[in-house]
Each structure stands twice: as structure tokens, then as C-alpha cells.
Design an enzyme around this catalytic site. Structure first.
Site, mmCIF file in Angstrom:
data_model
loop_
_atom_site.group_PDB
_atom_site.id
_atom_site.type_symbol
_atom_site.label_atom_id
_atom_site.label_comp_id
_atom_site.label_asym_id
_atom_site.label_seq_id
_atom_site.Cartn_x
_atom_site.Cartn_y
_atom_site.Cartn_z
ATOM 1 N N HIS A 104 17.182 -20.368 -2.533
ATOM 2 C CA HIS A 104 17.244 -21.727 -1.912
ATOM 3 C C HIS A 104 16.034 -21.594 -0.793
ATOM 4 O O HIS A 104 15.693 -21.950 0.299
ATOM 5 C CB HIS A 104 18.416 -22.414 -1.122
ATOM 6 C CG HIS A 104 18.185 -24.383 -1.510
ATOM 7 N ND1 HIS A 104 16.998 -24.872 -1.547
ATOM 8 C CD2 HIS A 104 19.338 -25.276 -1.248
ATOM 9 C CE1 HIS A 104 17.360 -25.715 -1.759
ATOM 10 N NE2 HIS A 104 18.242 -26.237 -0.849
ATOM 11 N N GLY A 151 20.756 -32.861 -11.743
ATOM 12 C CA GLY A 151 21.487 -33.197 -11.022
ATOM 13 C C GLY A 151 22.890 -34.196 -11.178
ATOM 14 O O GLY A 151 23.240 -34.717 -11.346
ATOM 15 N N ASN A 157 13.577 -34.009 4.806
ATOM 16 C CA ASN A 157 13.956 -33.286 5.945
ATOM 17 C C ASN A 157 12.715 -32.842 6.571
ATOM 18 O O ASN A 157 12.697 -32.283 6.871
ATOM 19 C CB ASN A 157 14.531 -31.843 5.285
ATOM 20 C CG ASN A 157 16.246 -31.978 5.408
ATOM 21 O OD1 ASN A 157 17.316 -32.258 5.895
ATOM 22 N ND2 ASN A 157 16.439 -31.012 4.481
ATOM 23 N N ASN A 171 13.729 -27.525 -0.650
ATOM 24 C CA ASN A 171 13.966 -29.433 0.778
ATOM 25 C C ASN A 171 13.980 -28.739 2.176
ATOM 26 O O ASN A 171 15.482 -29.462 2.444
ATOM 27 C CB ASN A 171 14.946 -29.441 0.068
ATOM 28 C CG ASN A 171 15.248 -29.861 -1.639
ATOM 29 O OD1 ASN A 171 14.473 -30.225 -2.635
ATOM 30 N ND2 ASN A 171 16.584 -29.332 -1.975
ATOM 31 N N TYR A 205 14.666 -26.577 4.299
ATOM 32 C CA TYR A 205 15.736 -25.372 4.991
ATOM 33 C C TYR A 205 14.377 -24.264 5.062
ATOM 34 O O TYR A 205 13.266 -24.314 4.695
ATOM 35 C CB TYR A 205 17.180 -24.974 4.056
ATOM 36 C CG TYR A 205 17.474 -26.622 3.397
ATOM 37 C CD1 TYR A 205 18.557 -27.809 4.934
ATOM 38 C CD2 TYR A 205 17.280 -27.126 2.742
ATOM 39 C CE1 TYR A 205 18.968 -28.543 4.300
ATOM 40 C CE2 TYR A 205 18.004 -28.460 1.671
ATOM 41 C CZ TYR A 205 18.872 -29.193 3.079
ATOM 42 O OH TYR A 205 19.244 -30.446 3.127
ATOM 43 N N THR A 211 25.075 -30.191 -2.978
ATOM 44 C CA THR A 211 26.669 -29.458 -2.043
ATOM 45 C C THR A 211 27.086 -31.483 -2.520
ATOM 46 O O THR A 211 26.888 -32.440 -2.397
ATOM 47 C CB THR A 211 25.254 -30.003 -0.943
ATOM 48 O OG1 THR A 211 24.400 -28.688 -1.135
ATOM 49 C CG2 THR A 211 26.928 -30.122 0.651
HETATM 50 C C1 LIG Z 1 25.058 -35.256 -3.533
HETATM 51 C C2 LIG Z 1 23.699 -33.517 -4.063
HETATM 52 C C3 LIG Z 1 23.228 -32.913 -3.555
HETATM 53 C C4 LIG Z 1 22.392 -32.616 -3.906
HETATM 54 N N1 LIG Z 1 22.897 -30.672 -3.255
HETATM 55 C C5 LIG Z 1 21.768 -29.817 -3.246
HETATM 56 C C6 LIG Z 1 21.764 -28.451 -2.555
HETATM 57 O O1 LIG Z 1 23.085 -28.283 -2.411
HETATM 58 N N2 LIG Z 1 20.935 -27.272 -3.176
HETATM 59 C C7 LIG Z 1 19.622 -28.026 -3.580
HETATM 60 O O2 LIG Z 1 18.424 -27.219 -4.247
HETATM 61 N N3 LIG Z 1 19.228 -29.095 -4.526
HETATM 62 C C8 LIG Z 1 20.193 -30.448 -4.144
HETATM 63 N N4 LIG Z 1 19.762 -31.627 -4.431
HETATM 64 C C9 LIG Z 1 19.066 -31.957 -4.915
HETATM 65 C C10 LIG Z 1 19.382 -31.869 -6.416
HETATM 66 O O3 LIG Z 1 19.320 -30.472 -7.156
HETATM 67 C C11 LIG Z 1 18.090 -32.463 -7.163
HETATM 68 O O4 LIG Z 1 16.778 -31.311 -7.278
HETATM 69 C C12 LIG Z 1 18.247 -34.111 -7.739
HETATM 70 O O5 LIG Z 1 19.823 -34.447 -7.807
HETATM 71 C C13 LIG Z 1 17.230 -34.134 -8.123
HETATM 72 O O6 LIG Z 1 17.391 -34.202 -10.045
HETATM 73 P P1 LIG Z 1 18.218 -35.200 -10.604
HETATM 74 O O7 LIG Z 1 16.929 -36.136 -10.714
HETATM 75 O O8 LIG Z 1 18.492 -34.835 -11.808
HETATM 76 O O9 LIG Z 1 19.857 -35.756 -10.226
HETATM 77 C C14 LIG Z 1 21.773 -32.524 -4.029
HETATM 78 C C15 LIG Z 1 21.352 -33.981 -4.885
HETATM 79 C C16 LIG Z 1 22.172 -34.876 -5.264
HETATM 80 C C17 LIG Z 1 22.433 -36.237 -5.259
#
Ligand SMILES: Cc1cc2nc3c(=O)[nH]c(=O)nc-3n(C[C@H](O)[C@H](O)[C@H](O)COP(=O)(O)O)c2cc1C
Length: 379
Positions: free
Chosen positions: A189, A333, A249, A192, A194, A39
Site C-alpha cells: 500500500h 470498491g 489525508n 492514499n 500512508y 478497510t
Molecule cells: C469503506 C472503504 C474503505 C477503504 N479502505 C481502503 C484500504 O484499506 N486500502 C486502500 O488502498 N484503499 C481503500 N479504499 C479505497 C478503495 O480501494 C477504492 O480506491 C475506492 O473505493 C474507489 O473505488 P470505487 O469507486 O470502485 O469504490 C477504501 C474505500 C472504501 C469505500
């Protein structure tokens, strides 16, 4: 109808690494470096993605697969400012431009479809109504409403006969994504905290109808969504995201390991494109909390299709996860926020740029499309 899914690589005997091609259902990936859904709260009028959104994703088209930011399936699905939807014609048309930009840049992109359930506020809801949830249990904590931080409100428990309408919203959004916008597929989704996750876990689901109580009943909402979306666009274009031990959450479950094993087994008959599981590596903020079981390995064994892991991975531990068979692909991410050319950086062992957390959500190009690729850095 669900179609058969299998994993292929160019050389099925070689130990896979991040650069081994992979097939996820109907989608062929040139590498196993997946961009995790994120997001960014930069949607424009009418919660439409903008030209900047298209530029952002096109810059990241070298990912094996891009999973978009979570995207609303209907009016009541929103819980944050400026998150995009895919339930109006204008939104769908705007997503079409995003898909075209990514495809023109040689990439593949699926839309992550969400409904936030109780993680919302009347200010985001049609007619200022209470958000909906499986049960009338407010999340602990606060949310950003655009006017500041406010406590999560008490949600309204959905009536049993409202649930088929929500399932239809997911199917309609899936059709819009694949047939009208031209995206390569969708990710449901179910992670997390939701709406779908709220149905899955017993901390948030206290229903006494056929959507609550037993494991089978708590899975029903997700499985009905999969049936409807598979009918709409084909299961080989559908992935599911789960976070079995996530606490974000205000989530939890009394017995996550057997519960999510049952969920993974219940997914098998669909022959989905993939299952995407968040289980942070040790020390990562999405790692299972103290005392909670680690479940990813058991889910990997139980699920009979391609498996994507996520949560704090870097190149070396991602390659190790692929080599040992813990996953078929890894999603990244935060690294993709500041490294639009992440695969190239991995390939050349180039240093990774650090993301600026202050610009994660909201705003415009700064912290979004202004992270340079390697060639530009060197020039
Ligand atoms: C800015 C941001 C927004 C995120 N938005 C979502 C989202 O919209 N949907 C989702 O499933 N996870 C979301 N996440 C979680 C990421 O998909 C991911 O699970 C998390 O960053 C861990 O992975 P990483 O260590 O590679 O960053 C978000 C994470 C970040 C940092």
C-alpha cells in the site's frame, strides 16, 4: 529474486473485456474484476480477522482477485480502530482461515500491507508514543480515535537508522501472508497518504538524508521494501498501489507527473505481478483535483507489467478501459460492498445494490455479510 511477468489470456487476439482471463505474475485470474482493498474496521481481539471476515471475503470469491483491507505490518502501523494486522501468530493463523475460506469458494486473495505513518494517534501506538513519519509535519484534519474525532498529532520524523527495521517488517509480513497464512500474494500500500506515500511525495517528505530530496531518494523506501519482499516471497506475488494525484489525508506533490513516471519506471526491474493505480473517473471523489494532471495513462505506458485501474468504474467504462488498452484489469470498491456477486451481476446486466455508508466501518454482520447475492434476492 524478481521473476518475469507477462500477461496472458485465453485468446490474445480478442479484445479483452472484464471476463477475459488474466495472469498477474504467479496468480491466474478467471476474470478481470478485482475487488479493491477496503478497510471495514471489524477485526477482533488482538486485531485478528474473525470468522465473519472469512465469510465476507468468501462471499466475494467470484472476483478475479480479492485485495484485502489494509493490514498492519507491525505495532506502530495502526491508525484506525479494529483494523487487522499480520505480525503476530494469532493474526497470521486467523488470516489462514480467511485464505482457506476464499480458496474453498474458488477465489484468490492477496493481503494489502500497510503502515499508516502520520495518519495515526498515540492511542494506537505502542506506549502511547507519537506516530512516525518521514518528516515532523502533522496532517491537517481530524481522525477517529474510538473516543471521538481528534486533530492529527505531530508525528516524529524517523531516524535514518530506523528505516531498515520498517523494511524488515514488510518482508516479515509478506512471508507470514504467503507462507504461513497461504494467501496468494501481497499488495504494498503505497497510496492514499500512508507511510510509503508520505515518503514518495514532497508535501510530506522534507528529509535531507538518502530518503528525501531527489525523486530517487523519495522512492528509496518503497524500492527497499520491494527488494526485501521480493526476496521473501517472489516479485510475481507482489503488487503495488499508488495514488499519484490523490489528496486524501492532506496529500500532494509539487510535480506529480514526472515524479510518478520515475516511480513507475523504477518498478520495472522487479517484474511485479501488477501496478494498481487510483485515478478517479471524472466527477469521482478520487479524480485528480482541478488543475492537477491526469497521470494514469502515462504510468500505464511507462510500467511494463499488468496494470489495474481504479476509481469510480462501472461495467461499461471498465470494459472500455480494457478494450482501449488503458488497463489490464479494473478494481471495484464500493460496488463489492453491497454486491458480493458483482461479476455475476455484470455478466447478466443485473441491477447493482446500493451500499449503506453508515455501516462501512465497525460493527458486525450488518452492512458486511448480509448483502444477498442475486439468487438469494430472486428466491
Ligand atoms: C469503506 C472503504 C474503505 C477503504 N479502505 C481502503 C484500504 O484499506 N486500502 C486502500 O488502498 N484503499 C481503500 N479504499 C479505497 C478503495 O480501494 C477504492 O480506491 C475506492 O473505493 C474507489 O473505488 P470505487 O469507486 O470502485 O469504490 C477504501 C474505500 C472504501 C469505500
Amino acid at each position: 529474486m524478481p521473476q518475469s511477468t507477462h500477461i496472458e489470456s485465453t485468446d490474445t487476439h480478442a479484445t479483452p473485456n472484464l471476463f477475459t482471463p488474466l495472469r498477474l505474475g504467479a496468480i491466474e485470474l478467471p476474470n478481470r474484476i478485482v475487488m479493491a482493498p477496503m478497510t471495514r474496521s471489524r477485526a477482533g481481539d488482538g486485531n485478528c480477522p474473525t470468522a465473519l471476515t472469512a465469510e465476507y471475503y468468501a462471499q466475494r470469491a467470484s472476483a478475479g482477485l480479492i485485495i484485502t483491507e489494509a493490514t498492519q505490518v507491525c505495532d506502530s502501523a495502526q491508525g484506525y480502530p479494529h483494523t487487522p494486522g499480520i505480525h503476530t501468530d494469532a493474526q497470521t493463523l486467523a488470516w489462514r482461515s480467511v485464505a482457506e475460506a476464499v480458496h474453498d469458494a474458488g477465489g484468490r486473495i492477496v493481503a494489502q500491507l500497510w503502515h499508516v505513518g502520520r495518519i495515526s494517534h498515540p492511542c494506537f501506538q505502542p506506549n502511547g508514543a507519537a506516530p512516525v513519519a518521514p518528516s515532523a509535519i502533522a496532517a491537517a484534519g481530524t481522525l477517529f480515535t474510538g473516543a471521538g474525532m481528534e486533530p492529527f498529532p505531530l508525528p516524529r520524523a524517523l531516524e535514518t537508522d530506523e528505516i531498515p527495521g520498517l523494511v524488515r517488517h514488510f518482508a516479515d509480513a509478506a512471508k507470514r501472508a504467503v507462507f504461513d497464512a497461504g494467501l496468494d500474494g501481497i499488495e504494498i500500500h503505497a497510496a492514499n497518504g500512508y507511510l510509503i506515500d508520505q515518503f514518495l511525495r514532497d508535501r510530506t517528505n522534507r528529509r535531507t538524508d538518502r530518503y528525501g530530496g531527489s525523486v530517487e531518494n523519495r522512492c528509496r523506501f518503497l524500492l527497499e521494501i520491494l527488494e526485501a519482499t521480493a526476496h521473501a516471497v517472489g516479485a510475481d506475488r507482489i503488487g503495488v498501489r499508488l495514488s499519484p494525484t490523490g489528496v486524501f489525508n492532506d496529500m500532494g506533490d509539487s510535480d506529480p507527473l514526472p515524479h510518478f513516471l520515475s516511480v513507475a519506471q523504477a518498478l520495472n526491474p522487479f517484474s511485479l505481478a501488477y501496478l494498481h493505480v487510483i485515478e478517479g473517473r471524472p466527477g469521482h471523489h478520487m479524480a485528480p483535483p482541478e488543475g492537477a494532471p491526469h497521470v494514469a495513462e502515462a504510468l500505464r505506458a511507462a510500467f511494463k507489467g499488468p496494470f489495474i485501474l481504479n476509481g469510480g468504474y462501472g461495467r461499461a467504462d471498465a470494459d472500455a478501459a480494457l478494450a482501449s488498452g488503458q488497463a489490464d484489469a479494473v478494481s471495484f470498491g464500493e460496488a463489492f460492498i453491497s454486491n458480493p456477486d458483482l461479476p455475476q451481476r455484470f455478466r447478466t446486466a443485473a441491477p447493482l445494490a446500493e451500499p449503506d455508508r453508515a455501516t462501512y466501518y465497525g460493527g458486525a454482520a450488518k452492512g458486511y455479510t448480509d448483502y444477498p447475492a442475486l439468487e438469494t434476492v430472486a428466491a
